[in-house]
Enzyme design. Structure first.
Site, PDB file in Angstrom:
ATOM      1  N   SER A 145       0.787  -1.149  -0.188  1.00  0.00           N
ATOM      2  CA  SER A 145      -0.090  -0.012   0.043  1.00  0.00           C
ATOM      3  C   SER A 145       0.941   1.331  -0.039  1.00  0.00           C
ATOM      4  CB  SER A 145      -0.852  -0.023   1.234  1.00  0.00           C
ATOM      5  OG  SER A 145      -1.520   1.334   1.257  1.00  0.00           O
TER       6      SER A 145
ATOM      7  N   TYR B   8      -1.905   0.684  10.181  1.00  0.00           N
ATOM      8  CA  TYR B   8      -1.796  -0.084   8.936  1.00  0.00           C
ATOM      9  C   TYR B   8      -0.601   0.300   8.577  1.00  0.00           C
ATOM     10  CZ  TYR B   8      -3.152  -1.270   4.113  1.00  0.00           C
ATOM     11  OH  TYR B   8      -3.577  -1.529   3.066  1.00  0.00           O
TER      12      TYR B   8
END
Length: 413
Positions: A230, A243
């Site tokens: 990501s 995250y």
């Protein structure tokens, strides 16, 4: 005439040309559609303007533009995002294991790779779940479902034994590390330590466990490791620290593996997707549960400092952002195919619109500008924490009182 220009001019010229070429390299590899010609023209305009400011002669100006163009073309030739179909490896007979196939990218990739002729091993959390049943119903008999929680070493080892038993003497051509989780959203101070550990357990340690376990099969086949990461692992997205930190650790791990596995003939790639609708991201009930858990887990004093309305706005912004995400997952699945079958896979792929531009700004713009761009792009918060709002109100009242006192003193004089 050119003898009049000192060596620093030539150094400046070379550095500027390399800068423009490097920028174009990133642009041409970023899937920005019609944007590259515009940015190329703007880059050339800036180059001309800077050289004109130095009053360089027309011949030298032309030389500079040609040098910049050559850099762009060379970068495009070396880092083009796609390969000709004739150059690609054939998928038939190649075995690939994909983690996290209950939904999202993993589910779509399992279907797509199965349709192309790969022998797919798809791991799911629940063999009786909707995702697993859909794969059983729609895919060929060559697809094998494996129940695996990647945070459980015993289940990972069992998946390895099952895969070996089915492959026989054949190695594993590809491992697609897709399984991941975003346990919670919110400011770092508002995120529980369990949220950080939950993200690390799945996104980092779970992926590491699977990769280490299947490496012997991958080395045997001189295969590929493709990891779905990501942009949050490279850039400070607001309210995604847990995250993002796990993805940052994963990115460094994968980059290190790429160097270490090169002598073995194993190619390693990372895919960085833009915003897509996956798993629970577009499920309003999911965000409500996250919000409720966050409120229940916060100490009263901390909740008072930030305010429930501040947390509610964050939840609504996440839900709104997720609801506007792209439902078409094909840019990611096609990129997975590229990474698995390309003779010379890239170390890093951008999948979906806007990611290349984001990294371009992150790489070349000042930190303050790139950080502001992220804040405007991702979460446009309007509320400050409650304690700061109170402080601002107190300061404003104090300022007004001081002004009133000064006016009274002036009248008395």
């Amino acid at each position: 005439m050119m003898d009049d220009y000192a060596l620093p001019f030539w150094i400046y010229l070379g550095v500027l040309a390399v800068f423009v070429g490097g920028a174009m390299k990133k642009i041409l590899a970023s899937h920005l559609g019609a944007t590259p010609p515009l940015v190329a023209w703007l880059g050339a305009t800036v180059l001309v303007e800077r050289l004109w400011a130095f009053c360089l002669p027309a011949a030298l100006l032309l030389l500079a533009l040609l040098l910049g163009l050559a850099c762009c073309l060379y970068a495009a030739a070396r880092t083009g995002p796609t390969q000709n179909d004739a150059d690609m490896h054939a998928p038939h007979g190649k075995a690939v294991l994909i983690t996290g196939c209950d939904s999202g990218f993993g589910h779509a990739a399992a279907k797509h790779l199965d349709a192309l002729g790969f022998e797919v091993f798809a791991t799911v959390l629940d063999l009786s779940g909707d995702g697993a049943r859909d794969l059983q119903r729609t895919c060929s008999p060559h697809l094998t479902l494996l129940q695996v929680d990647i945070t459980q070493p015993q289940q990972v080892q069992q998946a390895l034994l099952d895969t070996k038993a089915k492959l026989g003497l054949k190695g594993l051509w590809g491992l697609v590390n897709n399984a991941g989780v975003c346990v919670n959203f919110g400011d770092v101070e508002l995120s529980l330590m369990s949220n950080f550990r939950g993200c690390m357990d799945v996104n980092f340690f779970g992926t590491l466990s699977v990769t280490k376990s299947f490496l012997p099969l991958l080395r045997q086949a001189k295969g590929r490791i493709v990891t779905i990461s990501s942009p949050a692992g490279d850039q400070p997205f607001p309210c995604l620290a847990a995250y993002g930190a796990s993805k940052a650790a994963l990115n460094l791990l994968i980059n290190t593996l790429r160097h270490e596995l090169e002598p073995w003939g194993v190619q390693v790639s990372t895919i960085l997707p833009s915003s897509f609708k996956t798993a629970h991201s577009s499920n309003h009930a999911h965000w409500e549960r996250q919000h409720k858990q966050l409120l229940q887990g916060l100490p009263p004093a901390l909740l008072e400092d930030y305010g429930e309305d501040y947390l509610t706005e964050t939840k609504e912004l996440f839900h709104r952002y997720a609801s506007q995400a792209n439902p078409d997952l094909s840019p990611v699945t096609e990129t997975i195919v590229q990474a698995l079958l390309s003779p010379r896979p890239q170390a890093r792929y951008f999948a979906g619109p806007g990611v290349g531009l984001m990294y371009l700004i992150h790489s070349y713009c000042p930190f303050s500008l790139s950080n502001r761009f992220l804040q405007k792009l991702f979460l446009k918060k309007t509320l400050a924490p409650r304690a700061l709002r109170k402080q601002s109100g107190f300061d404003l009242n104090l300022l007004n009182n001081n002004n009133n006192n000064k006016e009274e003193e002036e009248k008395l004089k």
